[in-house]
Design a protein around this motif. Structure first.
Motif, PDB file in Angstrom:
ATOM      1  N   ASN A  34      26.921  47.259  38.557  1.00 39.39           N
ATOM      2  CA  ASN A  34      26.206  45.888  38.852  1.00 39.39           C
ATOM      3  C   ASN A  34      26.767  44.759  37.969  1.00 39.39           C
ATOM      4  N   TYR A  35      28.173  45.431  37.903  1.00 38.15           N
ATOM      5  CA  TYR A  35      29.176  43.860  36.802  1.00 38.15           C
ATOM      6  C   TYR A  35      29.841  43.433  38.227  1.00 38.15           C
ATOM      7  N   PRO A  36      29.748  42.289  38.861  1.00 40.83           N
ATOM      8  CA  PRO A  36      30.880  40.995  39.470  1.00 40.83           C
ATOM      9  C   PRO A  36      32.043  41.519  39.504  1.00 40.83           C
ATOM     10  N   VAL A  37      32.491  42.038  38.267  1.00 41.75           N
ATOM     11  CA  VAL A  37      33.718  42.362  38.180  1.00 41.75           C
ATOM     12  C   VAL A  37      34.168  43.466  37.581  1.00 41.75           C
ATOM     13  N   ASP A  38      35.170  44.009  37.851  1.00 44.92           N
ATOM     14  CA  ASP A  38      35.832  45.694  38.040  1.00 44.92           C
ATOM     15  C   ASP A  38      35.868  45.816  36.115  1.00 44.92           C
ATOM     16  N   SER A  39      35.505  46.818  35.518  1.00 45.27           N
ATOM     17  CA  SER A  39      35.983  47.410  34.117  1.00 45.27           C
ATOM     18  C   SER A  39      37.181  46.696  33.838  1.00 45.27           C
TER      19      SER A  39
END
Length: 434
Positions: A34-39
């Motif tokens: 649920n983050y807009p960008v990959d880790s």
């Protein structure tokens, strides 16, 4: 699989802990939810701000940070990152955190594979996920379901097969010069401070010393002592402090004196139900046969109970502490009762001709003895039982039963009811006799 859930007030501290592990090369961030960008494309600030923005939706909730570790059996080191992410996603979904922002870190600093999950209990609409009994209500059912779903080693099976003759906790001893001091101490503190039930600094040190770590306040005249500070340091194999001490406030979980004093109060009640196990183990060994102290120590070690003996520089035994690694409880001898104090154990165990110094010659028992000189500095961190001051050893042909059943010397004592009343001498009236 074993799940350990910790909640807190600072997401920054939890995130910083895991990111520092990454910098040290002993962990990596393998995924985010649920983050807009990959880790792998996020900076520390981006990771943190996602949590902070959601937490702003409910500023009344102070305990808004959740830190979970999922621990797997040592035989499951074949689990791939993809599989670990599947397990993490499924676990969080089952405990009600599937829609929350979260980060997944794989750690490589222990002997078993494990991952850390960082998240918050503040939802997108500002509501709060109830953390009360989260482990019992949701985590335990989720764990059991995942064990079947992914074919993992069951936690119950691990407990049944657990051999308490092995190292009490799965963590290496701190070795000065061979491991980073702060990192080594931090790893040991994480495995000791919360699980073990101790009620004083000496009792805590009875556990920490087994891993070459010591907590100390310093001398009474030191600034650390006067300001209520606490230091942690590494010891060598002879129990001597080595290297530079580290302030408690510098560690991730803030194991300060104030923190420990609160644990002392909480643990006093928590450990009470487990006293009987230690007392029964001692009594069973001493009543079944005549044992020396070294034999008692070895016998209790097999049951997961470690004995720590405290001696002064002259070899006089004045204190004893029992560390039960099975129940994670620590008891000073007097806390169990007079018959389990250092003096009583000497009377119940040691045969004629055996002294405390003989224990030092036993090659397997070196780690069970603290040699502490009787000085003002040493007195600050030792806990001396009042019953230990005049320890004696059975002499002649006395055996254990004779020592336990012999009458006390009460020649100076007589019940008040049996005392003869003194006759008051009548004062002569000189005037009448004249």
């Amino acid at each position: 699989m074993v799940a350990v859930i910790k909640t807190g007030h600072s997401i920054h501290r939890i995130l910083n802990y895991n990111e520092n592990k990454v910098k040290q090369g002993v962990a990596e961030c393998i995924g985010a939810g649920n983050y807009p960008v990959d880790s792998d494309k996020m900076s520390f600030t981006m990771k943190l701000n996602r949590f902070l923005k959601q937490m702003e939706l409910n500023e009344k909730t102070k305990r808004n940070s959740v830190h979970i570790s999922l621990n797997f059996d040592v035989s499951e080191n074949h689990l791939s990152k993809e599989k670990l992410l599947e397990i993490a996603d499924s676990y969080l979904d089952k405990i009600g955190f599937g829609e929350q922002p979260y980060l997944v870190y794989q750690h490589h600093d222990a002997g078993h594979p494990h991952i850390h999950l960082v998240t918050t209990n503040i939802e997108a609409d500002g509501k709060r996920i109830d953390l009360h009994h989260l482990g019992i209500r949701k985590s335990e059912p989720a764990r059991k379901a995942l064990e079947k779903e992914f074919g993992l080693v069951q936690a119950e099976a691990q407990k049944k097969d657990k051999n308490y003759q092995l190292k009490p906790i799965a963590v290496s001893k701190a070795l000065y010069g061979k491991s980073q001091t702060k990192m080594a101490i931090q790893n040991i503190l994480e495995h000791v401070l919360t699980p073990y039930k101790y009620t004083s600094l000496p009792e805590l040190n009875a556990v920490l010393n087994q891993y070459n770590v010591k907590a100390e306040r310093g001398t009474e005249n030191s600034k650390v002592y006067q300001t209520g500070g606490l230091l942690y340091r590494i010891m060598d194999t002879d129990g001597n402090s080595v290297g530079v001490p580290i302030k408690a406030s510098l560690f991730y979980n803030k194991p300060t004196l104030k923190f420990l004093e609160q644990k002392f109060k909480e643990n006093a009640a928590k450990r009470t139900p487990f006293k009987r196990r230690v007392k029964n183990a001692v009594d069973k060994e001493l009543l079944s046969k005549k044992s020396s102290i070294p034999e008692l120590i070895i016998a209790l070690e097999k049951q997961g109970i470690h004995i720590v003996l405290r001696q002064n520089a002259n070899g006089i035994l004045y204190g004893i502490t029992y560390v039960d690694h099975q129940t994670k409880c620590v008891f000073n001898g007097s806390a169990l009762g007079k018959t389990y104090s250092a003096k009583a154990i000497q009377e119940r165990c040691l045969p004629e001709g055996v002294s405390g110094q003989d224990l030092l010659r036993h090659p397997d028992l070196k780690q069970t003895i603290w040699l502490q000189p009787q000085t003002a500095a040493a007195a600050e961190t030792k806990e001396v039982d009042k019953d230990f001051q005049s320890a004696t050893i059975p002499t002649g042909k006395e055996n254990v039963l004779e020592v336990l059943t012999q009458a006390e010397n009460t020649s100076d004592y007589l019940p008040n009811q049996l005392k003869k009343k003194r006759k008051k001498k009548k004062k002569r009236n000189l005037n009448n006799n004249q």
